[in-house]
Write a protein that holds these residues in place. Structure first.
Motif, short mmCIF file in Angstrom:
data_model
loop_
_atom_site.label_atom_id
_atom_site.label_comp_id
_atom_site.label_asym_id
_atom_site.label_seq_id
_atom_site.Cartn_x
_atom_site.Cartn_y
_atom_site.Cartn_z
N LEU A 1 34.81 32.91 33.22
CA LEU A 1 35.69 33.24 32.10
C LEU A 1 35.41 32.30 30.94
O LEU A 1 34.78 31.26 31.10
N ILE A 2 35.90 32.70 29.77
CA ILE A 2 35.76 31.90 28.55
C ILE A 2 37.17 31.49 28.12
O ILE A 2 38.05 32.33 27.94
N SER A 3 37.38 30.19 28.00
CA SER A 3 38.70 29.68 27.64
C SER A 3 39.03 30.00 26.19
O SER A 3 38.19 30.52 25.43
N HIS A 4 40.24 29.67 25.79
CA HIS A 4 40.69 29.96 24.43
C HIS A 4 39.89 29.18 23.39
O HIS A 4 39.75 29.64 22.25
N LEU B 1 43.83 36.05 37.34
CA LEU B 1 43.30 34.70 37.12
C LEU B 1 42.48 34.65 35.84
O LEU B 1 42.62 33.72 35.03
N ARG B 2 41.64 35.66 35.61
CA ARG B 2 40.83 35.68 34.38
C ARG B 2 41.69 35.87 33.14
O ARG B 2 41.48 35.21 32.12
N LYS C 1 43.61 32.65 28.18
CA LYS C 1 44.50 32.41 27.04
C LYS C 1 44.75 30.92 26.80
O LYS C 1 45.48 30.59 25.86
N HIS C 2 44.19 30.05 27.61
CA HIS C 2 44.46 28.62 27.49
C HIS C 2 43.18 27.84 27.23
O HIS C 2 42.08 28.30 27.56
N ASP C 3 43.35 26.65 26.65
CA ASP C 3 42.21 25.77 26.38
C ASP C 3 41.78 25.08 27.66
O ASP C 3 42.51 25.04 28.66
N LEU C 4 40.58 24.48 27.60
CA LEU C 4 40.05 23.79 28.76
C LEU C 4 40.93 22.59 29.14
O LEU C 4 41.14 22.32 30.33
N ASP C 5 41.44 21.87 28.14
CA ASP C 5 42.29 20.73 28.44
C ASP C 5 43.54 21.14 29.19
O ASP C 5 44.01 20.43 30.10
N GLU C 6 44.10 22.30 28.88
CA GLU C 6 45.28 22.79 29.59
C GLU C 6 44.93 23.17 31.04
O GLU C 6 45.74 22.94 31.94
N MET C 7 43.74 23.74 31.26
CA MET C 7 43.34 24.07 32.62
C MET C 7 43.22 22.83 33.49
O MET C 7 43.53 22.85 34.69
N ASN D 1 49.57 27.53 37.61
CA ASN D 1 49.79 28.09 38.94
C ASN D 1 51.09 28.89 39.00
O ASN D 1 51.15 29.97 39.58
N SER D 2 52.13 28.34 38.38
CA SER D 2 53.43 29.02 38.37
C SER D 2 53.36 30.33 37.59
O SER D 2 53.94 31.35 38.01
N ASP D 3 52.65 30.33 36.45
CA ASP D 3 52.53 31.55 35.65
C ASP D 3 51.78 32.64 36.41
O ASP D 3 52.19 33.82 36.43
#
Length: 253
Positions: free
Chosen positions: A73-76, A116-117, A122-128, A136-138
């Protein structure tokens, strides 16, 4: 002769009785169909099924641990990563799990991959990397809502690995190094600022009484004398020279 004729019928009757007896374990349930139509969910324990008329599908109610394959996948922030996860779920309604979906395990697996994808994209790499608990909760909430119609309860989702290519790893390392250098400079500047404030306060205190300067002068001489040095620079305060000059001039400044 009559005994021989009745023997096949007795064996057939015993075979039908044996096939009608079903035993399920505590964690198993049987979805029973009668003439092709849903009848009821039975089990656990011992029960009977009418041969030919009734059929059953066995369902396991234990928690299933499903490994989600690695997803590209490609992050935001446009970073290409590979992410895999593990999903814990179990069947809570055997009737829905058999009737509403063809293969609930495969359906849950495919839904987990697409969710999962879509969520992590929808999130940046730092958030991952830093906010895995929230992600995980989302993901768990989305999966649980969509699999409710299948009689499945998603208990937990855990992101296992976030793999990044070597080029991005080097870029992150340079970023981390620059961040540490920035913090070091800030800490050093804050230390200089605090030291300057303390020096100003000390100078004000020493300036309030000339005797304090003399005591500081003597303390400096004591520190110099304690060092093993062949050359001693003897500091002479300007205030002392002014007092000696005043006495020599007979009190005139």
């Amino acid at each position: 002769m009559n005994m021989i004729l009745w023997m096949p019928l007795v064996l057939l009757l015993l075979a039908l009785i044996a096939s009608a007896i079903k035993i399920l374990r505590e964690y198993e349930r049987a979805v029973v169909f009668q003439l092709g139509r849903f009848w009821k969910v039975k089990g656990p324990g011992l029960f009977l099924l009418i041969p030919v008329v009734q059929q059953m599908v066995r369902v396991d109610l234990r928690t299933i641990v499903m490994d989600v394959p690695s997803q590209d996948l490609i992050s935001h922030d446009n970073v290409s990563v590979k992410v895999n996860a593990v999903v814990y779920f179990r069947v809570v309604d055997p009737q829905k799990a058999i009737i509403n979906v063809e293969h609930y395990y495969e359906a849950t697996s495919q839904l987990s991959q697409t969710t999962l994808r879509s969520v992590l994209g929808k999130h940046d790499l730092d958030e991952m990397l830093a906010e895995r608990d929230r992600l995980n909760s989302d993901i768990r909430a989305i999966l649980d809502a969509q699999t409710d119609a299948w009689g499945i309860k998603v208990a937990n989702v855990e992101i296992k690995h976030v793999d990044i290519n070597e080029t991005m790893v080097r870029a992150i390392a340079r970023q981390a190094e620059a961040e540490r250098v920035r913090r070091a400079k800030i800490i050093h500047a804050e230390g200089e600022h605090q030291a300057a404030e303390m020096l100003v306060r000390a100078a004000k205190l020493l300036g309030e009484d000339p005797r304090a300067i003399q005591l500081r002068y003597l303390q400096t001489l004591t520190e110099i004398a304690g060092e093993k040095s062949s050359t001693i620079v003897f500091p002479l305060p300007i205030d002392l020279l002014e007092s000696l000059a005043t006495r020599r001039n007979g009190g005139a400044p």
